[in-house]
Design a protein around this motif. Structure first.
Motif, mmCIF file in Angstrom:
data_model
loop_
_atom_site.group_PDB
_atom_site.id
_atom_site.type_symbol
_atom_site.label_atom_id
_atom_site.label_comp_id
_atom_site.label_asym_id
_atom_site.label_seq_id
_atom_site.Cartn_x
_atom_site.Cartn_y
_atom_site.Cartn_z
ATOM 1 N N LEU A 18 1.336 -1.517 -0.106
ATOM 2 C CA LEU A 18 -0.249 0.011 0.301
ATOM 3 C C LEU A 18 0.868 1.109 -0.007
ATOM 4 N N PRO A 20 1.688 4.150 2.048
ATOM 5 C CA PRO A 20 0.974 4.941 2.684
ATOM 6 C C PRO A 20 1.761 6.249 2.615
ATOM 7 N N TYR A 26 -6.835 6.970 2.916
ATOM 8 C CA TYR A 26 -6.692 6.029 2.339
ATOM 9 C C TYR A 26 -8.319 5.061 3.003
ATOM 10 N N ASP A 28 -10.141 1.446 4.327
ATOM 11 C CA ASP A 28 -9.980 0.571 5.134
ATOM 12 C C ASP A 28 -10.442 -0.435 4.880
ATOM 13 N N ILE A 40 -1.830 2.323 8.550
ATOM 14 C CA ILE A 40 -2.064 3.286 7.787
ATOM 15 C C ILE A 40 -1.381 5.215 8.908
ATOM 16 N N THR A 46 -1.723 11.028 7.517
ATOM 17 C CA THR A 46 -2.927 10.566 6.630
ATOM 18 C C THR A 46 -3.895 10.229 7.459
ATOM 19 N N VAL A 48 -7.651 8.390 7.363
ATOM 20 C CA VAL A 48 -7.677 6.911 7.213
ATOM 21 C C VAL A 48 -9.407 6.963 7.173
ATOM 22 N N ASP A 95 -5.644 7.649 -1.855
ATOM 23 C CA ASP A 95 -4.206 7.162 -2.339
ATOM 24 C C ASP A 95 -4.470 5.385 -2.443
ATOM 25 N N GLY A 96 -5.000 5.344 -1.715
ATOM 26 C CA GLY A 96 -4.990 3.946 -1.488
ATOM 27 C C GLY A 96 -6.411 3.137 -0.965
ATOM 28 N N LEU A 228 -9.741 4.805 -6.409
ATOM 29 C CA LEU A 228 -8.533 5.262 -6.911
ATOM 30 C C LEU A 228 -7.733 6.602 -7.619
ATOM 31 N N GLY A 232 -2.192 5.337 -6.964
ATOM 32 C CA GLY A 232 -2.982 4.763 -5.988
ATOM 33 C C GLY A 232 -3.203 3.131 -6.150
#
Length: 329
Positions: A18, A20, A26, A28, A40, A46, A48, A95-96, A228, A232
Motif C-alpha cells: 500500500l 502509505p 486511504y 480500509d 496507516i 494520513t 483513513v 491514495d490507496g 483511486l 494510488g
C-alpha cells in the motif's frame, strides 16, 4: 482493548504494498480489528476511512477514532459501497484502498454469530444486522439450490448428498444451530484423520451466500478502481480460491495491454487502468503460519492505478444469488 492488539494476516506485506505516504487519504475497506488502519495512521498526516458492515467491529474502533485525533472516520456499511462512501465524505479520489476479504477471526470466535461449528450457536452467519440468516436459507431453499450453493460456493463435491440430507432433516425439525447442521453434514460426508471437518465446505458455501461475499467483492473492486487517483494502490488479501480468482481476473483484465495477434487485425483495447505490483500472489511465511494457521490459505495481490479511465462493468456473475435461493424451489 482487543482490537488494539489485532494484527491482520499478511499485515506487514499489505502495508508495504500500500505504501502509505504522509498526508495521504486511504480506505480500509474491511476495518475488522483495525490493524490496517492503525498501521496507516502511524504515517504522519494520513487520513483513513474505515468501513465495516459489522457493528461490533465499528464499535470496537471507537478508541482508535479518539486517539487518531480526527484522522479516522468509521462507517458502518458494506464495502461494496466504498465509492459512494468516499463521495459522501467529500473525497473525489484517494491514495490507496486495502481490503481483507471474508470472515474475520473475531467473528469465527463468537458462538452467537453462528459462523463456526466449533462453537454451538444460532445458525446465523450474517456479518451485518440485516437480511436472511443461514437458518433461513437452510429452511427455505430447494434441494437443487442448496446443492448448487454448497457445490459452487463451498466447493463441496458431495453437495448433492448434503443437500438431500438437509432437506430430509428439516422435515423432522427446523435446523437452527451450527451443531445441528454440522452433525447432519458429518453423517453423509466422511473425513479421513487429518482432513478438515466434513462440514467446513458446507458452512463456507452458506456463509458466502448469506453475505453475498462474491458480489460484494466484485463491486468493491470496481469501486476502488473508480476512486483511486493515478498512482494510488489497491491491496487485497483473500482466503479461498473463489475470492482469489475474482481478484486475479479483475486485476489481469484491468492491466492487460495490446490486442489481436500477428495473424489478426489489432483489436481495440481499453487502456489499462492498473499496473500489477504482484505477478504472483504474496503468501504468508512459515513463521506467520505457525502463529496463525489461518494465514496458510491467504493470498495478497496488489496493483497501482494508472491515469486511464475506469473500465466498463463486467458481465453478470454465474454463481447463485441470495434473492433467487430465498424464493425456494
Amino acid at each position: 482493548m482487543t482490537s488494539a492488539a489485532h494484527i491482520p494476516v499478511l499485515g506487514r506485506e499489505a502495508i508495504e504494498h500500500l505504501a502509505p505516504r504522509a498526508g495521504g487519504v486511504y480506505v480500509d475497506a474491511t476495518f475488522g480489528g483495525g490493524g490496517y488502519s492503525r498501521a496507516i495512521l502511524d504515517v504522519p498526516g494520513t487520513r483513513v476511512i474505515g468501513i465495516d458492515r459489522d457493528r461490533t467491529a465499528i464499535m470496537g474502533g471507537f478508541d482508535l477514532v479518539d486517539s487518531s485525533e480526527g484522522r479516522l472516520t468509521l462507517v458502518e456499511d458494506r464495502f461494496s459501497n466504498l465509492a459512494e462512501i468516499c463521495a459522501a465524505q467529500g473525497l473525489d479520489a484517494v491514495d490507496g484502498v486495502v481490503m481483507d476479504v471474508g470472515v474475520s477471526s473475531m467473528q469465527l470466535d463468537q458462538a452467537g454469530r453462528g459462523f463456526s461449528f466449533r462453537l454451538d450457536g444460532p445458525l446465523d452467519m450474517r456479518m451485518g444486522q440485516a437480511g436472511p440468516t443461514a437458518a433461513d436459507v437452510v429452511a427455505t431453499a430447494s434441494e437443487g439450490d442448496l446443492a448448487d450453493v454448497i457445490y459452487l460456493l463451498g466447493e463441496e463435491r458431495h453437495s448433492r448428498k448434503v443437500a438431500r440430507a438437509i432437506v430430509a432433516a428439516r422435515k423432522d425439525a427446523p435446523i437452527t444451530t451450527t451443531r445441528a447442521l454440522a452433525d447432519i453434514v458429518a453423517r453423509v460426508v466422511r473425513a479421513k484423520p487429518g482432513d478438515i471437518h466434513p462440514a467446513t465446505r458446507t458452512f463456507q458455501g452458506l456463509r458466502i451466500l448469506v453475505n453475498e461475499e462474491l458480489d460484494e467483492l466484485e463491486t468493491a473492486l470496481a469501486g476502488a478502481e473508480r476512486v483511486l487517483r493515478p498512482g494510488g494502490r489497491l491491496v487485497v488479501v483473500s482466503f479461498h480460491s473463489l475470492e482469489d480468482r475474482i481478484v486475479k481476473n479483475f486485476l489481469n483484465a484491468r492491466a492487460r495491454t495490446g490486442g489481436g495477434s500477428r495473424h489478426l487485425p489489432e483489436v481495440a483495447q481499453v487502456p489499462p487502468s492498473f499496473q500489477l505490483l504482484t505477478r504472483r500472489p504474496v503468501v504468508a511465511g512459515e513463521e506467520e503460519v505457525t502463529h496463525n494457521p489461518r494465514a496458510r490459505s491467504a493470498k495478497l495481490r496488489a496493483a497501482e492505478r494508472t491515469a486511464a479511465s475506469a473500465h466498463p462493468g463486467d458481465e453478470e456473475s454465474s454463481w447463485p444469488s441470495l434473492s433467487s435461493v430465498m424464493r425456494g424451489g
